[in-house]
Design an enzyme around this catalytic site. Structure first.
Site, PDB file in Angstrom:
ATOM      1  N   GLU A   1      49.536  44.220  84.243  1.00  0.00           N
ATOM      2  CA  GLU A   1      50.786  44.073  83.475  1.00  0.00           C
ATOM      3  C   GLU A   1      50.721  44.966  82.236  1.00  0.00           C
ATOM      4  O   GLU A   1      49.698  45.017  81.554  1.00  0.00           O
ATOM      5  CB  GLU A   1      50.995  42.623  83.044  1.00  0.00           C
ATOM      6  CG  GLU A   1      52.258  42.404  82.217  1.00  0.00           C
ATOM      7  CD  GLU A   1      52.467  40.953  81.835  1.00  0.00           C
ATOM      8  OE1 GLU A   1      52.755  40.152  82.756  1.00  0.00           O
ATOM      9  OE2 GLU A   1      52.308  40.613  80.643  1.00  0.00           O
TER      10      GLU A   1
ATOM     11  N   PRO B   1      55.379  50.586  74.855  1.00  0.00           N
ATOM     12  CA  PRO B   1      54.814  50.835  73.522  1.00  0.00           C
ATOM     13  C   PRO B   1      55.897  50.976  72.455  1.00  0.00           C
ATOM     14  O   PRO B   1      57.057  51.282  72.758  1.00  0.00           O
ATOM     15  CB  PRO B   1      54.059  52.160  73.709  1.00  0.00           C
ATOM     16  CG  PRO B   1      53.767  52.225  75.164  1.00  0.00           C
ATOM     17  CD  PRO B   1      54.964  51.600  75.825  1.00  0.00           C
ATOM     18  N   LYS B   2      55.476  50.793  71.207  1.00  0.00           N
ATOM     19  CA  LYS B   2      56.421  50.838  70.094  1.00  0.00           C
ATOM     20  C   LYS B   2      56.753  52.251  69.636  1.00  0.00           C
ATOM     21  O   LYS B   2      57.771  52.457  68.984  1.00  0.00           O
ATOM     22  CB  LYS B   2      55.863  50.043  68.901  1.00  0.00           C
ATOM     23  CG  LYS B   2      55.812  48.542  69.125  1.00  0.00           C
ATOM     24  CD  LYS B   2      55.262  47.850  67.897  1.00  0.00           C
ATOM     25  CE  LYS B   2      55.232  46.331  68.094  1.00  0.00           C
ATOM     26  NZ  LYS B   2      56.572  45.749  68.156  1.00  0.00           N
TER      27      LYS B   2
ATOM     28  N   THR C   1      56.911  44.614  81.288  1.00  0.00           N
ATOM     29  CA  THR C   1      57.651  43.549  80.620  1.00  0.00           C
ATOM     30  C   THR C   1      58.994  44.035  80.092  1.00  0.00           C
ATOM     31  O   THR C   1      59.241  45.228  79.954  1.00  0.00           O
ATOM     32  CB  THR C   1      56.834  42.946  79.462  1.00  0.00           C
ATOM     33  OG1 THR C   1      56.638  43.940  78.447  1.00  0.00           O
ATOM     34  CG2 THR C   1      55.485  42.456  79.952  1.00  0.00           C
ATOM     35  N   TRP C   2      59.812  43.080  79.757  1.00  0.00           N
ATOM     36  CA  TRP C   2      61.202  43.286  79.347  1.00  0.00           C
ATOM     37  C   TRP C   2      61.350  42.654  77.977  1.00  0.00           C
ATOM     38  O   TRP C   2      61.140  41.452  77.813  1.00  0.00           O
ATOM     39  CB  TRP C   2      62.090  42.622  80.391  1.00  0.00           C
ATOM     40  CG  TRP C   2      63.547  42.504  80.134  1.00  0.00           C
ATOM     41  CD1 TRP C   2      64.173  41.572  79.361  1.00  0.00           C
ATOM     42  CD2 TRP C   2      64.585  43.301  80.717  1.00  0.00           C
ATOM     43  NE1 TRP C   2      65.516  41.744  79.413  1.00  0.00           N
ATOM     44  CE2 TRP C   2      65.810  42.799  80.244  1.00  0.00           C
ATOM     45  CE3 TRP C   2      64.602  44.385  81.583  1.00  0.00           C
ATOM     46  CZ2 TRP C   2      67.043  43.346  80.609  1.00  0.00           C
ATOM     47  CZ3 TRP C   2      65.814  44.916  81.954  1.00  0.00           C
ATOM     48  CH2 TRP C   2      67.010  44.412  81.467  1.00  0.00           C
TER      49      TRP C   2
ATOM     50  N   GLY D   1      63.487  33.786  79.723  1.00  0.00           N
ATOM     51  CA  GLY D   1      63.438  34.452  78.429  1.00  0.00           C
ATOM     52  C   GLY D   1      63.503  33.449  77.299  1.00  0.00           C
ATOM     53  O   GLY D   1      63.704  32.256  77.504  1.00  0.00           O
ATOM     54  N   ASP D   2      63.322  33.939  76.083  1.00  0.00           N
ATOM     55  CA  ASP D   2      63.324  33.062  74.915  1.00  0.00           C
ATOM     56  C   ASP D   2      64.721  32.542  74.643  1.00  0.00           C
ATOM     57  O   ASP D   2      65.703  33.291  74.712  1.00  0.00           O
ATOM     58  CB  ASP D   2      62.822  33.816  73.673  1.00  0.00           C
ATOM     59  CG  ASP D   2      61.358  34.202  73.817  1.00  0.00           C
ATOM     60  OD1 ASP D   2      60.632  33.456  74.502  1.00  0.00           O
ATOM     61  OD2 ASP D   2      60.957  35.235  73.261  1.00  0.00           O
TER      62      ASP D   2
ATOM     63  N   TYR E   1      53.472  27.628  85.194  1.00  0.00           N
ATOM     64  CA  TYR E   1      52.765  27.221  83.976  1.00  0.00           C
ATOM     65  C   TYR E   1      51.718  26.159  84.316  1.00  0.00           C
ATOM     66  O   TYR E   1      52.032  24.965  84.373  1.00  0.00           O
ATOM     67  CB  TYR E   1      53.757  26.692  82.935  1.00  0.00           C
ATOM     68  CG  TYR E   1      54.720  27.754  82.463  1.00  0.00           C
ATOM     69  CD1 TYR E   1      54.428  28.538  81.353  1.00  0.00           C
ATOM     70  CD2 TYR E   1      55.906  28.004  83.156  1.00  0.00           C
ATOM     71  CE1 TYR E   1      55.295  29.536  80.929  1.00  0.00           C
ATOM     72  CE2 TYR E   1      56.778  28.999  82.739  1.00  0.00           C
ATOM     73  CZ  TYR E   1      56.469  29.756  81.630  1.00  0.00           C
ATOM     74  OH  TYR E   1      57.331  30.750  81.225  1.00  0.00           O
TER      75      TYR E   1
ATOM     76  N   LYS F   1      62.840  26.716  92.193  1.00  0.00           N
ATOM     77  CA  LYS F   1      62.968  28.178  92.091  1.00  0.00           C
ATOM     78  C   LYS F   1      62.521  28.845  93.394  1.00  0.00           C
ATOM     79  O   LYS F   1      63.128  29.830  93.833  1.00  0.00           O
ATOM     80  CB  LYS F   1      62.153  28.700  90.895  1.00  0.00           C
ATOM     81  CG  LYS F   1      62.764  28.373  89.542  1.00  0.00           C
ATOM     82  CD  LYS F   1      62.090  29.110  88.394  1.00  0.00           C
ATOM     83  CE  LYS F   1      60.728  28.578  88.076  1.00  0.00           C
ATOM     84  NZ  LYS F   1      60.154  29.207  86.844  1.00  0.00           N
TER      85      LYS F   1
END
Length: 594
Positions: A20, A24-25, A51-52, A111-112, A152, A172
């Site tokens: 995974e 990068p920033k 990742t997203w 997502g959050d 989880y 799911k």
């Protein structure tokens, strides 16, 4: 190709692994990540996921990374996709572009959750949970996509009912999910028991455990606290004995991961999803120790043998002769690139991945988690800590409470201050009272032993040094006074920026500044912490975004929301370095003179 189809082509007892990565920033970090991906493709993972960012903030980079990795480096890619806090159009376009690029694998995530409905642009009433995204993809694209979902093993972080969590996971899968990738964990027994329960309720799809090697003590504690992952006491106790020695922590992380995967293999778990954090060395060492891949020496020997068979001789430049003229068993010389750039070499990027204070060219530069900008503590706890500030003095009180350890988090730091801050705590309190809202700092250190409990780091027998620096927000009026007062101070450099892209510095020729370094027996000088313009500007965007995250805790138009928005829109962020590390008080006198 679908991930499940690739799994089905393997022998029933054949192990596999996947990687995974996160966007990068910095542009330099992305370019260097591609070089890293090229090398890591030789490790032959089953697939790689990307990742997203929250709210679709990294959609362009995520799609680019997926298509480039698949098209140029041969990775089978899996694109993360979240629906919460994302407008419907973004989800639809991302799926369309993924299909057009031949990306067949999607990890569908909720997502959050949003901070408050007043600030949240809903994707659509159809999307509230990951299962809604799974159903939508199946309805829109049929069986074209292979869909993964999250599991989880220790229960969903915000849930108190683990049995209900299992039922949701089963739903799911029944809705069309083809495989499960789990949250990372460190309690193997807990995962084994959870996986057994999944099978008992009828979940038959592949369950791939998430594995996150420990790369550094602070990042490990940060990410486990953020994700509410339980850490067995024996791991914490072991780390406590050498937590200041970055290399020792990384070596322990490799050994622990090898031990965890070996135990999982004994229980017939054959797939592993390694969260690389965009780092390379530990991942390669883990796979080598597990005998999943050949070592560098073995690969070099294989190349050497190919040269022998094709050319009929071994070149003299790589074979050593004994004094009697005999030739010993061949030992290949493995050359490493020696790219001596201005500070540190690329091969050193992984050795000290110190978040935003590391090298901005590193693929892992940033906070080492890839989660994007967000408050790292729950909203109710944030409101308890920070209250409802209505004046600047209320804001100052919040910052002073953090410095005094009366609260344990600010938007820019979700953990208490380090022990080394004790020596500068009175000065931090004073300058906050003067209106300089500090979010990061370190004291000057002139040759502390590497074993010192407050300042030490690195291998034993060394000495460490630090230049004092402080980072803070300040009003436009005080910013003008400050910059005028330090114009003629040869020991001071600063970077300053506002949200609207205004930028100032007194550095005439851009060069990175090492603010922490160590001298150790038998090693070159190690410089793990640097400050430079590119890293400051990357951090600036996040720092001001966190003002907005704080602001979003309050209703629109309320006194607290208005105050925080005004500060975020108008104040300056400054990083100020005092280069005379022998003078421990010099940096503070700058503020007191004003």
């Amino acid at each position: 190709m679908k991930i499940t189809d690739k799994i089905n082509t393997l022998e029933s007892d054949q192990s596999y692994y996947s990687f995974e990565f996160f966007p990068p920033k910095t542009d330099e970090g992305l370019a260097n990540l591609y070089n890293r991906l090229k090398r890591m493709s030789l490790l032959e993972p089953l697939f790689a996921s990307f990742t997203w960012g929250a709210g679709g903030s990294t959609i362009d980079k995520t799609l680019e990374m997926c298509t480039t990795s698949q098209g140029l480096y041969g990775f089978e890619t899996c694109m993360h996709l979240t629906c919460t806090n994302v407008v419907r159009e973004i989800v639809e376009n991302a799926l369309k572009e993924a299909k057009n690029a031949g990306i067949q694998n999607i990890l569908a995530l909720r997502g959050d959750p949003p901070r408050g409905h007043e600030y949240w642009t809903s994707c659509d009433d159809e999307f509230t949970l990951a299962i809604d995204l799974v159903k939508y993809i199946r309805k829109k694209y049929g069986e074209w996509f292979c869909i993964g979902v999250a599991g989880y093993p220790e229960g969903y972080p915000d849930s108190t009912d683990k049995e209900q969590d299992l039922k949701f996971l089963k739903e799911k899968v029944d809705a069309g999910a083809n495989f499960i990738i789990t949250q990372f964990f460190y309690d193997v027994d807990s995962f084994i028991e959870w996986e057994k329960k999944c099978r008992e309720i009828g979940i038959t799809v592949p369950i791939i455990p998430g594995i996150m090697p420990i790369q550094g003590y602070n990042s490990f504690r940060r990410i486990t606290n953020l994700c509410k992952v339980k850490v067995p006491g024996e791991i914490l106790n072991a780390l406590e004995t050498f937590k200041h020695d970055d290399q020792a922590v990384k070596e322990y992380g490799v050994s622990l991961t090898v031990s965890m995967i070996s135990k999982l293999l004994e229980h017939k778990i054959r797939g592993f999803h390694i969260c690389t954090l965009n780092l390379e060395k530990s991942v390669r060492l883990i796979l080598e120790k597990l005998k999943f891949v050949q070592t560098e020496e073995e690969r070099a020997m294989r190349r050497l043998n190919r040269r022998r068979s094709s050319a009929g001789f071994i070149p003299n430049d790589i074979i050593r002769q004994e004094p009697d003229g005999s030739v010993p068993a061949a030992k290949p010389i493995i050359w490493k690139e020696q790219n001596a750039d201005y500070i540190g070499r690329p091969e050193d990027w992984d050795n000290f991945p110190n978040g935003r204070w590391g090298d901005a060219r590193s693929p892992a530069f940033g906070e080492l988690d890839g989660y994007g900008v967000s408050l790292r503590i729950p909203s109710d706890l944030a409101l308890k800590y920070w209250g409802e500030p209505k004046t600047i003095n209320d804001i100052i009180r919040v910052f002073k409470s953090y410095i005094n350890c009366e609260i344990s988090a600010l938007p820019w730091s979700e953990e208490p201050l380090l022990k080394e801050t004790d020596i500068i705590r009175p000065n931090l309190l004073k300058i906050n009272e003067l209106g300089y809202l500090t979010i990061s700092s370190q004291p000057a250190v002139n040759g502390a032993k590497s074993s010192a409990p407050d300042f030490g780091w690195g291998p034993k027998g060394g000495f460490v040094y630090q230049k004092a620096f402080v980072e803070f927000f300040v009003s436009p009026e005080m910013f003008e006074k400050l910059t005028k007062s330090i114009d003629d101070n040869v020991w001071v450099t600063y970077y300053a920026a506002k949200r609207n892209e205004e930028f100032e510095t007194n550095i005439k020729e851009e060069t990175p500044s090492a603010v922490t370094w160590g001298v150790f027996p038998g090693k070159e000088i190690i410089q793990p912490t640097i400050i430079e313009e590119v890293s400051f500007n990357a951090w600036k965007k996040e720092a001001f975004a966190l003002w907005s995250e704080w602001e979003y805790l309050y209703p629109k138009g309320s006194p607290s929301q208005t105050l925080l928005k005004n500060i975020g829109d108008n104040w300056w962020l400054i990083n100020l370095v005092y280069h005379n590390y022998v003078d421990t008080d010099g940096i503070w006198n700058i503020f007191y003179k004003i």
